[in-house]
Design an enzyme around this catalytic site. Sequence first.
Site, PDB file in Angstrom:
ATOM      1  N   GLU B  60       7.431 -29.235  62.882  1.00 39.63           N
ATOM      2  CA  GLU B  60       7.736 -29.861  63.706  1.00 39.63           C
ATOM      3  C   GLU B  60       7.813 -29.739  65.357  1.00 39.63           C
ATOM      4  OE1 GLU B  60       8.868 -28.172  61.364  1.00 39.63           O
ATOM      5  OE2 GLU B  60       9.886 -28.422  60.203  1.00 39.63           O
ATOM      6  N   HIS B 129      19.247 -20.404  58.633  1.00 46.88           N
ATOM      7  CA  HIS B 129      19.689 -22.056  58.188  1.00 46.88           C
ATOM      8  C   HIS B 129      21.141 -22.558  58.470  1.00 46.88           C
ATOM      9  CE1 HIS B 129      15.883 -21.310  55.568  1.00 46.88           C
ATOM     10  NE2 HIS B 129      15.716 -23.287  55.297  1.00 46.88           N
TER      11      HIS B 129
HETATM   12  C1  LIG Z   1      10.461 -24.864  59.658  1.00 41.88           C
HETATM   13  C2  LIG Z   1      10.797 -25.455  58.844  1.00 41.88           C
HETATM   14  N1  LIG Z   1      10.861 -26.890  58.331  1.00 41.88           N
HETATM   15  C3  LIG Z   1      11.205 -26.877  57.486  1.00 41.88           C
HETATM   16  C4  LIG Z   1      11.999 -25.953  55.868  1.00 41.88           C
HETATM   17  C5  LIG Z   1      12.965 -26.511  55.162  1.00 41.88           C
HETATM   18  N2  LIG Z   1      11.651 -26.021  54.190  1.00 41.88           N
HETATM   19  C6  LIG Z   1      11.804 -24.989  52.906  1.00 41.88           C
HETATM   20  S1  LIG Z   1      10.298 -25.469  52.007  1.00 41.88           S
HETATM   21  C7  LIG Z   1       9.809 -27.020  52.180  1.00 41.88           C
HETATM   22  C8  LIG Z   1       8.502 -26.903  51.516  1.00 41.88           C
HETATM   23  C9  LIG Z   1       7.660 -25.785  52.327  1.00 41.88           C
HETATM   24  O1  LIG Z   1       6.427 -26.364  50.859  1.00 41.88           O
HETATM   25  P1  LIG Z   1       5.255 -24.511  50.826  1.00 41.88           P
HETATM   26  O2  LIG Z   1       4.785 -24.797  51.596  1.00 41.88           O
HETATM   27  O3  LIG Z   1       4.439 -26.109  50.253  1.00 41.88           O
HETATM   28  O4  LIG Z   1       5.925 -23.754  50.073  1.00 41.88           O
HETATM   29  P2  LIG Z   1       6.540 -23.670  48.195  1.00 41.88           P
HETATM   30  O5  LIG Z   1       8.059 -24.199  48.531  1.00 41.88           O
HETATM   31  O6  LIG Z   1       5.183 -24.856  47.717  1.00 41.88           O
HETATM   32  O7  LIG Z   1       5.962 -22.336  47.626  1.00 41.88           O
HETATM   33  C10 LIG Z   1      10.591 -27.347  53.596  1.00 41.88           C
HETATM   34  C11 LIG Z   1       9.884 -28.387  53.607  1.00 41.88           C
HETATM   35  C12 LIG Z   1      12.733 -25.028  57.055  1.00 41.88           C
HETATM   36  N3  LIG Z   1      13.162 -23.708  55.678  1.00 41.88           N
HETATM   37  N4  LIG Z   1      11.843 -24.564  58.067  1.00 41.88           N
END
Ligand SMILES: Cc1ncc(C[n+]2csc(CCOP(=O)(O)OP(=O)(O)O)c2C)c(N)n1
Lengths: 356, 324
Positions: B60, B129
């Site tokens: 972000e 959130h």
């Molecule tokens: C700063 C932030 N941006 C966006 C999100 C929304 N979000 C939650 S999980 C996720 C994907 C994360 O993927 P990864 O790091 O690969 O972990 P996984 O879910 O595969 O375990 C996103 C975009 C968030 N929680 N925090």
Amino acid sequence: MASSGAKKVRSKEKPGNSPAMLPTLTPSERVDLLRKMVLIRRFEQKAAQAFMQAKIRGFCHLYIGQEAVAVGSISTLHPTDAVITAYRDHGHALARGMSSRECMAELFGKITGCSRGKGGSMHFFSKEKHFHGGHGIVGGQTPLAAGIAFAQKYNGTGEVTVCYLGDGAVNQGAFHEALNLAALWKLPVIYVIENNEYSMGTHQSRSSAGYPLVKRADGYDMAGITANGNDVDDVREKMWDAVQLARTESLPSLVEIKTYRYRGHSMSDPGNYRTKEEIAERKKESEPISMFKERLYKEKVLTEKEYEEIERQSVAEAEDAIAFAEASAEPEVATVFEDIHAPEDQIAEFRPPIGS
Amino acid sequence: MAVITMREALNQALSEEMERDGRVILMGEEVAEYQGAYKVSSGLLQKFGAKRVLDTPISESGFAGLGVGAAMQGLRPVVEFMTWSFSMVAYDQIVNNAGAIRYMSGGQYSIPIVFRGSSGAGLQVGATHSHTPENWYANVPAMTVITPAFPDDAKGLLKSAIRSNNPVCFIENEKLYGFKGEVPEGDVLTTIGQARICREGSQVTLIANSASTHVALASAEQLAADGISAEVVDLRTIKPLDIPTILASVVKTSRVVIVEENKPFAGWGAQVAYEIQHRAFDSLDAPIERVTGLDVPQPYARVLEQAVMPSAERVTEAAKKTLG
Ligand SMILES: Cc1ncc(C[n+]2csc(CCOP(=O)(O)OP(=O)(O)O)c2C)c(N)n1
Ligand SMILES: [Mg+2]
């Protein structure tokens, strides 16, 4: 994946050759690893059902498919070592020895939950088990881990911290800042990238430049290690190196563990970005529970009958957790104003919060 | 007029503005191939291609700042935060760069950027959130802060925001994405900075924004059943504030309840209350009441979260208090 440019381990004295060798587990300890993995799987399946029945609300991210990562890595730790992770936290919590009951009750928002119903799925905590969350903001836990490790080193306890993050989280600024601090200040922290290839609907090839991700350790002159997250033994072995480096030399490392999630990103994700065939293929290739089970059969430390018993017990434990969560009380509304401030001992108590 | 959801209205606004102006681009997490985490950007990748609809990594701070840089260089980026809760890791870019570069450079640069996305509590997603950050961003001097409550405003205001030459925080509320309403077809803009009276009344003024407008409207129904006539003012824009519309209503009713989902301390309602007492002190027959999110981090459990959220019952009670 081509071999990493990252150093295997930074130390001249390769920890694998150092006196502290990975302890060989007894047959029953090996069976326990399997038992933990099966329990997580069954717990998550029950949680999924409860979510469909709207007994669990909000976001619910399941760990199904990744069990060997948490179980294998946490099995290399002392009970007082610290564990911290992101929102996909049920598996780590259970692997850390938190009870199925307190975890399920948290999902149900009950007062008996591990965060008293205040955290929900993404925010599990157990200070007692040195499980420091459950963190909802991607990457947000990574500087915390450096801080926990800093305190461990400061206090000279010989403990280490393991911090899990996703393959998507490596692109948060906070993670890079944390890696630099950890390396600069030689903190006993192990960053574990659970590379399940996707961040939500984005395949890693569309979110990150510079593969493999473990190469990011290079820039900080930090040990970089990779492991097969479908193979609990491999996870144990590789994690052991990293843990020894942290414990004996107070050096951080970055461990990239290849894994795969079988369910959607969260219960709300229809998963249209990959095919059913892709998932089926992966399961067939390298499903972590059956892979390990077969190995234990071969080693003659487990019989099919014993495995069935493990299954039965795991399902029973997950069902018991559901029953416990159902029967537990909702939090009293008055608890909404509890847990905001710690009680003061040197200054006068704060006034209650303002508001209407 | 077509009846469409807030989500569709926002989608139309984006689509029409991208059609109209090739400098408009959209970027954010999952906005392109996934079609948007909340499907607001559905179909835009197919319409405008990957050059203009960009999936970003979960960075972000990086992509918000990249957006500001692109705006300095003449583009008109729309930067989606999957939710505004995640904007906090980009706070520096929004406040110090989008918010101050024009001023610091003595007016050399314009920053025509829109930051937008979902916000709000009530869906049991916990403390990290559930933020409603309109008050945080309204604290940035150069920032325009828009918080629509109805689909027609969502569309008209987003179109205006994209055409604005200044940085805009366009804060949607997740609870409203499925809310339906009439939306005029075509190129209809809503003026930034104008409140709307969405229910006329004579005895008490309920001032609200975004999802809280619907809480206020529900309370007005309850009050009507008790024979009390409430007027509901939907601010639509938090900054700039439409003070004339607020004052006109206060002069008419002499009583005010402010309804806001954000936390009480320095919530936007505190500013509105200040403006009213300062400018219309003699018109007031009772102290101004505020119904806000309670001053605690957002809890997960439903019973707790419901207690924290402004509710029609709490607004009704506050309104009755102003009536003595
Ligand atoms: C700063 C932030 N941006 C966006 C999100 C929304 N979000 C939650 S999980 C996720 C994907 C994360 O993927 P990864 O790091 O690969 O972990 P996984 O879910 O595969 O375990 C996103 C975009 C968030 N929680 N925090
Ligand atoms: Mg991932």
